[in-house]
Design an enzyme around this catalytic site. Structure first.
Site, PDB file in Angstrom:
ATOM      1  CG  HIS A   4      -1.851  -1.195   1.198  1.00 42.22           C
ATOM      2  ND1 HIS A   4      -1.497  -2.386   1.782  1.00 42.22           N
ATOM      3  CD2 HIS A   4      -3.081  -1.392   0.651  1.00 42.22           C
ATOM      4  CE1 HIS A   4      -2.460  -3.275   1.606  1.00 42.22           C
ATOM      5  NE2 HIS A   4      -3.429  -2.699   0.927  1.00 42.22           N
ATOM      6  N   GLY A  20      -5.143  10.568  10.047  1.00 39.87           N
ATOM      7  CA  GLY A  20      -6.180   9.828   9.337  1.00 39.87           C
ATOM      8  C   GLY A  20      -6.412  10.370   7.930  1.00 39.87           C
ATOM      9  NE  ARG A  87      -5.143   8.499  16.416  1.00 39.99           N
ATOM     10  CZ  ARG A  87      -6.024   9.129  15.623  1.00 39.99           C
ATOM     11  NH1 ARG A  87      -5.659   9.495  14.401  1.00 39.99           N
ATOM     12  NH2 ARG A  87      -7.239   9.408  16.044  1.00 39.99           N
ATOM     13  CD  GLU A 180      -8.179   7.004  19.219  1.00 40.20           C
ATOM     14  OE1 GLU A 180      -7.381   7.242  18.307  1.00 40.20           O
ATOM     15  OE2 GLU A 180      -8.340   5.845  19.704  1.00 40.20           O
ATOM     16  CG  ASP A 205     -16.533  15.206  18.013  1.00 38.55           C
ATOM     17  OD1 ASP A 205     -15.507  14.991  17.339  1.00 38.55           O
ATOM     18  OD2 ASP A 205     -17.158  14.316  18.606  1.00 38.55           O
TER      19      ASP A 205
HETATM   20  N1  HPA Z   1     -15.979   9.271  17.698  1.00 41.50           N
HETATM   21  C1  HPA Z   1     -14.989   8.524  17.217  1.00 41.50           C
HETATM   22  N2  HPA Z   1     -13.909   9.046  16.692  1.00 41.50           N
HETATM   23  C2  HPA Z   1     -13.800  10.366  16.662  1.00 41.50           C
HETATM   24  C3  HPA Z   1     -14.794  11.192  17.155  1.00 41.50           C
HETATM   25  C4  HPA Z   1     -15.935  10.617  17.694  1.00 41.50           C
HETATM   26  O1  HPA Z   1     -16.849  11.312  18.150  1.00 41.50           O
HETATM   27  N3  HPA Z   1     -14.399  12.477  16.969  1.00 41.50           N
HETATM   28  C5  HPA Z   1     -13.207  12.436  16.378  1.00 41.50           C
HETATM   29  N4  HPA Z   1     -12.833  11.165  16.200  1.00 41.50           N
END
Ligand code: HPA
Length: 238
Positions: A4, A20, A87, A180, A205
Protein backbone atom coordinates in the site's frame (compact mmCIF):
# COMPACT_ATOMS: atom_id res chain seq x y z
CA UNK A 1 8.12 -0.91 -1.74
CA UNK A 2 5.19 -2.50 0.07
CA UNK A 3 1.64 -3.28 -1.02
CA UNK A 4 0.00 0.00 0.00
CA UNK A 5 3.02 2.29 0.18
CA UNK A 6 4.90 2.38 -3.06
CA UNK A 7 8.08 4.17 -2.07
CA UNK A 8 11.78 3.61 -2.67
CA UNK A 9 13.84 2.11 0.13
CA UNK A 10 15.15 4.90 2.32
CA UNK A 11 12.54 7.41 1.22
CA UNK A 12 10.68 7.28 4.55
CA UNK A 13 12.31 8.87 7.62
CA UNK A 14 12.91 6.99 10.89
CA UNK A 15 10.24 9.08 12.63
CA UNK A 16 6.78 9.44 11.12
CA UNK A 17 3.67 11.46 11.95
CA UNK A 18 0.42 9.64 11.22
CA UNK A 19 -2.89 11.30 10.49
CA UNK A 20 -6.18 9.83 9.34
CA UNK A 21 -6.84 12.34 6.56
CA UNK A 22 -4.31 12.17 3.71
CA UNK A 23 -5.00 15.83 2.89
CA UNK A 24 -3.88 16.66 6.43
CA UNK A 25 -0.63 14.83 5.65
CA UNK A 26 -0.24 17.10 2.62
CA UNK A 27 -1.05 20.15 4.76
CA UNK A 28 1.55 19.12 7.36
CA UNK A 29 4.23 18.64 4.69
CA UNK A 30 3.42 22.00 3.08
CA UNK A 31 3.21 23.90 6.38
CA UNK A 32 5.96 22.36 8.49
CA UNK A 33 8.53 20.70 6.20
CA UNK A 34 11.21 22.13 3.97
CA UNK A 35 12.55 20.16 0.98
CA UNK A 36 9.52 17.90 1.13
CA UNK A 37 8.76 15.22 -1.43
CA UNK A 38 5.78 12.95 -1.80
CA UNK A 39 6.78 9.25 -1.56
CA UNK A 40 3.29 7.72 -1.83
CA UNK A 41 0.12 8.49 -3.74
CA UNK A 42 -1.38 5.00 -3.92
CA UNK A 43 -5.12 5.18 -3.07
CA UNK A 44 -4.61 8.91 -2.46
CA UNK A 45 -3.03 8.00 0.88
CA UNK A 46 -0.26 10.58 0.70
CA UNK A 47 3.07 10.19 2.43
CA UNK A 48 5.75 12.90 2.47
CA UNK A 49 9.31 13.16 3.72
CA UNK A 50 11.01 16.46 4.42
CA UNK A 51 13.01 18.38 6.98
CA UNK A 52 11.75 20.03 10.14
CA UNK A 53 14.36 22.31 11.70
CA UNK A 54 16.99 20.22 9.92
CA UNK A 55 15.63 16.86 11.11
CA UNK A 56 14.45 14.32 8.56
CA UNK A 57 10.84 13.39 9.20
CA UNK A 58 7.85 11.88 7.37
CA UNK A 59 4.09 12.17 7.54
CA UNK A 60 1.71 9.45 6.35
CA UNK A 61 -2.07 9.38 5.93
CA UNK A 62 -3.66 6.25 7.42
CA UNK A 63 -7.39 6.43 6.74
CA UNK A 64 -9.92 6.01 9.53
CA UNK A 65 -10.31 3.10 11.92
CA UNK A 66 -7.96 0.38 13.09
CA UNK A 67 -7.96 -1.91 10.02
CA UNK A 68 -6.87 0.89 7.67
CA UNK A 69 -4.50 2.42 10.23
CA UNK A 70 -2.93 -1.00 10.84
CA UNK A 71 -2.03 -1.52 7.18
CA UNK A 72 -0.03 1.73 6.97
CA UNK A 73 1.60 1.49 10.39
CA UNK A 74 2.53 -2.15 9.79
CA UNK A 75 4.12 -1.45 6.40
CA UNK A 76 6.04 1.56 7.75
CA UNK A 77 7.50 -0.58 10.53
CA UNK A 78 8.02 -3.86 8.65
CA UNK A 79 9.08 -2.58 5.23
CA UNK A 80 10.49 0.91 5.86
CA UNK A 81 12.12 0.23 9.25
CA UNK A 82 10.52 3.18 10.98
CA UNK A 83 11.62 3.55 14.64
CA UNK A 84 8.96 5.85 16.02
CA UNK A 85 5.40 6.94 15.20
CA UNK A 86 3.29 9.77 16.57
CA UNK A 87 -0.37 9.90 15.67
CA UNK A 88 -1.72 13.43 15.31
CA UNK A 89 -5.47 12.97 15.27
CA UNK A 90 -8.79 14.17 16.55
CA UNK A 91 -11.17 12.78 19.14
CA UNK A 92 -14.57 13.35 20.71
CA UNK A 93 -14.43 14.18 24.41
CA UNK A 94 -16.53 12.32 26.96
CA UNK A 95 -15.25 14.35 29.91
CA UNK A 96 -16.88 17.50 31.30
CA UNK A 97 -13.39 18.68 32.26
CA UNK A 98 -12.03 18.75 28.72
CA UNK A 99 -13.01 21.45 26.28
CA UNK A 100 -13.03 21.62 22.50
CA UNK A 101 -9.62 22.24 20.84
CA UNK A 102 -7.70 21.02 23.89
CA UNK A 103 -5.01 18.38 23.49
CA UNK A 104 -5.26 14.88 24.91
CA UNK A 105 -2.04 12.89 25.27
CA UNK A 106 -3.18 9.28 25.20
CA UNK A 107 -1.54 7.29 27.96
CA UNK A 108 -3.48 4.11 27.18
CA UNK A 109 -6.31 2.89 24.98
CA UNK A 110 -9.36 0.99 26.20
CA UNK A 111 -11.10 -0.48 23.16
CA UNK A 112 -13.88 -2.58 21.71
CA UNK A 113 -11.80 -3.63 18.71
CA UNK A 114 -11.87 -7.10 17.26
CA UNK A 115 -8.23 -7.09 16.13
CA UNK A 116 -6.63 -7.68 19.52
CA UNK A 117 -9.22 -10.27 20.41
CA UNK A 118 -8.23 -12.16 17.30
CA UNK A 119 -4.50 -11.57 17.97
CA UNK A 120 -4.28 -12.38 21.65
CA UNK A 121 -7.37 -14.45 22.49
CA UNK A 122 -8.01 -14.39 26.24
CA UNK A 123 -4.73 -12.55 26.95
CA UNK A 124 -5.84 -8.97 27.61
CA UNK A 125 -3.00 -6.80 26.32
CA UNK A 126 -2.82 -3.23 27.72
CA UNK A 127 -2.11 -0.81 24.85
CA UNK A 128 -0.04 2.07 26.27
CA UNK A 129 2.18 4.91 25.11
CA UNK A 130 5.99 4.99 25.16
CA UNK A 131 6.70 6.59 28.50
CA UNK A 132 9.66 8.73 27.39
CA UNK A 133 7.58 10.38 24.65
CA UNK A 134 4.55 10.71 26.90
CA UNK A 135 6.70 12.47 29.47
CA UNK A 136 8.42 14.65 26.89
CA UNK A 137 5.18 15.70 25.19
CA UNK A 138 3.52 16.56 28.48
CA UNK A 139 6.56 18.51 29.76
CA UNK A 140 6.76 20.48 26.50
CA UNK A 141 3.03 21.19 26.60
CA UNK A 142 3.32 22.50 30.18
CA UNK A 143 6.32 24.66 29.25
CA UNK A 144 4.37 26.17 26.36
CA UNK A 145 1.20 26.62 28.42
CA UNK A 146 -0.84 24.45 26.05
CA UNK A 147 -3.98 22.97 27.56
CA UNK A 148 -3.06 19.30 27.48
CA UNK A 149 -4.33 16.39 29.57
CA UNK A 150 -2.76 12.96 29.90
CA UNK A 151 -5.17 10.06 30.19
CA UNK A 152 -6.88 7.02 28.76
CA UNK A 153 -8.86 7.16 25.54
CA UNK A 154 -11.37 4.67 24.18
CA UNK A 155 -10.56 3.34 20.70
CA UNK A 156 -13.78 2.38 19.00
CA UNK A 157 -14.36 0.22 15.93
CA UNK A 158 -17.49 2.14 14.97
CA UNK A 159 -18.10 5.85 14.43
CA UNK A 160 -21.86 5.35 14.02
CA UNK A 161 -22.38 3.00 16.94
CA UNK A 162 -25.87 2.04 18.09
CA UNK A 163 -24.43 1.12 21.50
CA UNK A 164 -22.38 4.29 21.96
CA UNK A 165 -24.32 5.46 25.05
CA UNK A 166 -23.67 2.21 26.95
CA UNK A 167 -20.01 2.06 25.85
CA UNK A 168 -19.48 5.71 26.74
CA UNK A 169 -20.91 5.15 30.22
CA UNK A 170 -18.48 2.29 30.87
CA UNK A 171 -15.51 4.16 29.37
CA UNK A 172 -16.34 7.26 31.42
CA UNK A 173 -16.75 5.29 34.64
CA UNK A 174 -13.28 3.84 34.06
CA UNK A 175 -11.79 7.31 33.56
CA UNK A 176 -11.47 7.49 29.77
CA UNK A 177 -11.36 11.07 28.48
CA UNK A 178 -12.30 10.71 24.82
CA UNK A 179 -13.28 8.43 21.97
CA UNK A 180 -11.32 7.95 18.76
CA UNK A 181 -10.59 5.09 16.39
CA UNK A 182 -6.86 4.27 16.03
CA UNK A 183 -4.71 4.59 19.17
CA UNK A 184 -5.19 1.01 20.40
CA UNK A 185 -3.72 -0.37 17.18
CA UNK A 186 -0.81 2.09 17.21
CA UNK A 187 0.19 1.10 20.74
CA UNK A 188 -0.26 -2.60 20.04
CA UNK A 189 1.87 -2.56 16.88
CA UNK A 190 4.51 -0.52 18.71
CA UNK A 191 4.72 -3.14 21.47
CA UNK A 192 4.75 -6.04 19.02
CA UNK A 193 7.58 -4.46 17.05
CA UNK A 194 9.49 -2.65 19.81
CA UNK A 195 9.20 0.82 18.32
CA UNK A 196 8.27 4.10 20.03
CA UNK A 197 4.72 5.41 19.79
CA UNK A 198 2.53 8.20 21.05
CA UNK A 199 -0.96 9.41 20.21
CA UNK A 200 -1.75 13.13 20.42
CA UNK A 201 -5.36 14.15 19.85
CA UNK A 202 -7.13 17.49 19.57
CA UNK A 203 -10.71 17.52 20.71
CA UNK A 204 -12.83 18.12 17.60
CA UNK A 205 -16.21 17.43 19.18
CA UNK A 206 -18.02 16.61 22.40
CA UNK A 207 -20.06 13.45 22.68
CA UNK A 208 -21.67 14.99 25.76
CA UNK A 209 -23.01 18.18 24.18
CA UNK A 210 -22.83 17.49 20.44
CA UNK A 211 -20.71 20.64 19.92
CA UNK A 212 -18.13 20.58 17.11
CA UNK A 213 -15.15 22.76 16.30
CA UNK A 214 -15.71 24.53 12.95
CA UNK A 215 -13.22 23.34 10.29
CA UNK A 216 -11.19 26.58 10.12
CA UNK A 217 -10.70 26.76 13.90
CA UNK A 218 -9.74 23.08 13.87
CA UNK A 219 -6.68 23.87 11.79
CA UNK A 220 -5.12 26.24 14.35
CA UNK A 221 -5.47 23.79 17.24
CA UNK A 222 -4.29 20.98 15.00
CA UNK A 223 -1.14 22.90 14.00
CA UNK A 224 -0.18 23.47 17.65
CA UNK A 225 -0.42 19.74 18.22
CA UNK A 226 1.71 18.96 15.15
CA UNK A 227 4.42 21.29 16.49
CA UNK A 228 4.23 19.48 19.84
CA UNK A 229 4.62 16.12 18.06
CA UNK A 230 7.65 17.32 16.07
CA UNK A 231 9.26 18.72 19.20
CA UNK A 232 8.62 15.41 20.96
CA UNK A 233 10.51 13.58 18.20
CA UNK A 234 13.50 15.89 18.16
CA UNK A 235 13.73 18.12 21.21
CA UNK A 236 16.75 17.35 23.37
CA UNK A 237 15.71 19.67 26.14
CA UNK A 238 14.51 16.87 28.45
N1 HPA B 1 -15.98 9.27 17.70
C1 HPA B 1 -14.99 8.52 17.22
N2 HPA B 1 -13.91 9.05 16.69
C2 HPA B 1 -13.80 10.37 16.66
C3 HPA B 1 -14.79 11.19 17.15
C4 HPA B 1 -15.94 10.62 17.69
O1 HPA B 1 -16.85 11.31 18.15
N3 HPA B 1 -14.40 12.48 16.97
C5 HPA B 1 -13.21 12.44 16.38
N4 HPA B 1 -12.83 11.16 16.20
Amino acid sequence: MSIHIVAKKGSVAEFVLLCGDPLRAKHIAQTFFTDSSCYNEIRGMYGYTGLWQGHRVSVQGTGMGMPSFSIYAHELIADYKVRGLIRVGTCGTISEKIGLKEIIIAQAADNDGGINESRFGSYCFAPCASFSWLHKAYSLALEQKLTATVGTVFTSDQFYDGKIKEKMAVAKSLGALAIEMETCELYTLAALNQVQALSLLTVSDSLLTGEQVPPLERQVAFNEMVTLALETFFSDTL
